[in-house]
Design a protein around this motif. Sequence first.
Motif, short mmCIF file in Angstrom:
data_model
loop_
_atom_site.label_atom_id
_atom_site.label_comp_id
_atom_site.label_asym_id
_atom_site.label_seq_id
_atom_site.Cartn_x
_atom_site.Cartn_y
_atom_site.Cartn_z
N PHE A 202 0.85 -1.19 0.00
CA PHE A 202 0.00 0.00 0.00
C PHE A 202 0.88 1.24 0.00
O PHE A 202 1.71 1.41 0.89
N GLU A 203 0.71 2.08 -1.00
CA GLU A 203 1.42 3.35 -1.06
C GLU A 203 0.39 4.47 -0.96
O GLU A 203 -0.40 4.69 -1.87
N ARG A 204 0.40 5.12 0.19
CA ARG A 204 -0.57 6.16 0.46
C ARG A 204 -0.24 7.43 -0.33
O ARG A 204 0.92 7.70 -0.64
N ALA A 205 -1.25 8.23 -0.62
CA ALA A 205 -1.01 9.55 -1.19
C ALA A 205 -0.18 10.36 -0.19
O ALA A 205 -0.38 10.24 1.03
N PRO A 206 0.76 11.17 -0.65
CA PRO A 206 1.60 11.95 0.29
C PRO A 206 0.72 12.84 1.19
O PRO A 206 -0.27 13.41 0.73
N TYR A 207 1.09 12.90 2.47
CA TYR A 207 0.35 13.78 3.37
C TYR A 207 1.27 14.89 3.89
O TYR A 207 2.44 14.68 4.14
N ARG A 208 0.70 16.09 4.00
CA ARG A 208 1.45 17.24 4.50
C ARG A 208 1.57 17.13 6.02
O ARG A 208 0.58 16.94 6.72
N ASN A 209 2.77 17.22 6.55
CA ASN A 209 2.98 17.11 7.99
C ASN A 209 2.38 18.29 8.73
O ASN A 209 2.27 19.40 8.20
N HIS A 210 2.02 18.03 9.97
CA HIS A 210 1.41 19.06 10.81
C HIS A 210 2.45 20.09 11.24
O HIS A 210 3.58 19.74 11.60
N SER A 211 2.08 21.35 11.20
CA SER A 211 2.96 22.43 11.66
C SER A 211 2.68 22.67 13.14
O SER A 211 1.60 23.17 13.50
N PHE A 212 3.62 22.32 14.01
CA PHE A 212 3.40 22.46 15.45
C PHE A 212 3.47 23.92 15.89
O PHE A 212 2.89 24.29 16.90
#
Length: 528
Positions: free
Chosen positions: A202-212
Motif C-alpha cells: 500500500f502506497e498512500r497519497a503523500p500527506y502534508r505534515n502538521h505544523s506544530f
Amino acid sequence: MPLCFSFFSLICGDVEGKFKTLFSRVDNINKGHGPFDLLFCVGKFFGATDEGLEPYRNGSLTVPIPTYILGPSSPEQVALYSDISGYEVCPNVSYLGKRGLFTTTSGLKLVYVSGIEAESDEPLHHTFTNNDIESLKNICLRGQTNFRGVDILITSSWPKNIMLGDKSDHVQIEPNGSWLVSWLAAHLKPRYHFCGMEGIYFERAPYRNHSFSGDTLEHATRFIGLAKVGNSLKQKWLYAFSLLPVDEMKASHLYQETTDQTDCPYTGGMLKPILSKKQARSSQFFYDLDSPTDEGNQRKKARKDDKWKDRRKPPIFDQESCWFCLASAAVEKHLVISIGNESYLALAKGGMVPDHVLILPVGHHQSLSSIPEAVEEEIEKFKFALKKFFKKQQKVPVFFERNYKTSHLQIQTVPIPRDMATRLKDVFQESAEQDGIQLDELPPHTKLSQIAPPRTPYFYVELPSGDKLYHRITNSFPLQFGREVLASEELLDKVDRADWRDCKATREEETELAKEFRSAFQPFDFTL
C-alpha cells in the motif's frame, strides 16, 4: 567538508526466511540498476528457524549489499536473535538493535523501531513502550533549534489512522495500527515511512505534515507498506529510491506540493508534545539509546534461553588476563600516566614517538562504538587535555582506533608537528586508496554508535582539523595501517617505526619515558 550525495537504498517487506529469494533479487537489481548503498528489511526477517542463513554464514552464498534488519515482533521470534541489543547476523547482515537513529556517511537520518506496541509498561523483547517512543523522539530533536524532520522512518508496525484522508481503494482491510507509531511519525516528520507485517502493498497519497508552530511550511511524507517477500499475489515487496539528506535540500524542493497531497492523518492526542499513558492505552523496538540497564537485562535474559546454549556466542574475554583492563594482573602499570574514574592514560608500548600515548577504558569495553556514555565523556576529557598539552609543544594529536582483532578499546594518540596537520587527510586518503581501502568522511557530530552496530569491525581516525574518517572492515585489514600512514615519508618519516614490535624498549627505558610524560602532563591532568 562532509560527503554530500544522494543515498541509493532498497527496502523490502517481511522476509520470513526466504533469504535466497530476497538476495537473488537484490543482486540482480544491484547489478542492473545499482550500485545501491544499503538494504533495509521491515517486518519479520526470520522464518520458523534461521537455518536458511547457514549458506551465507559459511560463505557458500554471499549477501550482495550491506543489509539491516528489524527485531522480533512476537515472543516466538525472540529466540532467533542471539543478542537482542544488536549483532552481526551473518556477513553483510546486521541487526541494529531494538530502536535508534542511524546516520549514514552521506548525512541521511534513518529512525527505526521494531516490534509491536506494548499492552503494559513492562519492557519485552518484542514490544515497545511509551518510554521507548518518547526517548527516540528526544534523541532526534535534542539540540535541534530548526528541526526539519528525519529522512526515513522504518517500523514493524503500521501507524494508526494512516488510511484517514486517503481516497484510494487499494486496501480493503483496516491494518492493525499502533497509536504510538502515529505519534512518533507526527513528531519526527519522516520524508518516507516504511512498514511491513500486514502482508499487503500500500502506497498512500503523500500527506502534508502538521505544523506544530502553526506558522511554518512543512514537507510531505510518503507512507509505504510492503508485502511479503516472494508473495503469491505478486504484490510489491521491494522498493528502490534515492534521497538527498533533508538537511541538505533546498526549501523550494523540500516543500514542493504534489497534486494528490492530503492533510495529515494524525489528529488529537497524536499531535500533543508529550505522550500520555492514558491516551496510548485507550487507543488500542532495536537499540535503546537511553536505557543501557534495560538492554543489559534483556541481554542477560536472552543468554539464559536454553535454545541458545549450543549456538555460536561472542567470545568471552578473561579480564584477569587482559593486557589493558586496569584491574588485571597483566597490565604493565609502569606505563600508566593518569587514572580517571572511567578511563586512563598510558604510554604506548613500542611507541612511534616518545610521547605516543593510549587512552583506554578502566573496565572491559571493546570499542568506541559500544562504550557507556560516562566512559565516552571522560575519554573526551582526556582528548581535550592532550590537545592543550601538545599545543604548548607546537604539536597536534591524531586519535585513531582499530576495532579489529582486538578485545579492549585502545585510542592511539600520536602527536605530529602542527605544520603537518594540513597534509593529514590527503595522506590518509591516498594511503587508503593504495591499499584498496575506502575511507569515508563522517558528517559533523556523527557518533560511531550510529553507524557501527555492535561488534562491527572498523578503523576510525580523528584529525586535528576535526575531520573524522571511517572504514568498515569487511575482509582483511592491515593491522598497522594507522601507524604506517603517520610513519610515512610525507609525515613523520619514521618508516622503520610503523610496527610497534620494531620499537620495543627496556622496562627501565619505558619507566623513565612514562615518568617524564607524567611530570610534563601534570598541569593539564584533570584527574588531579
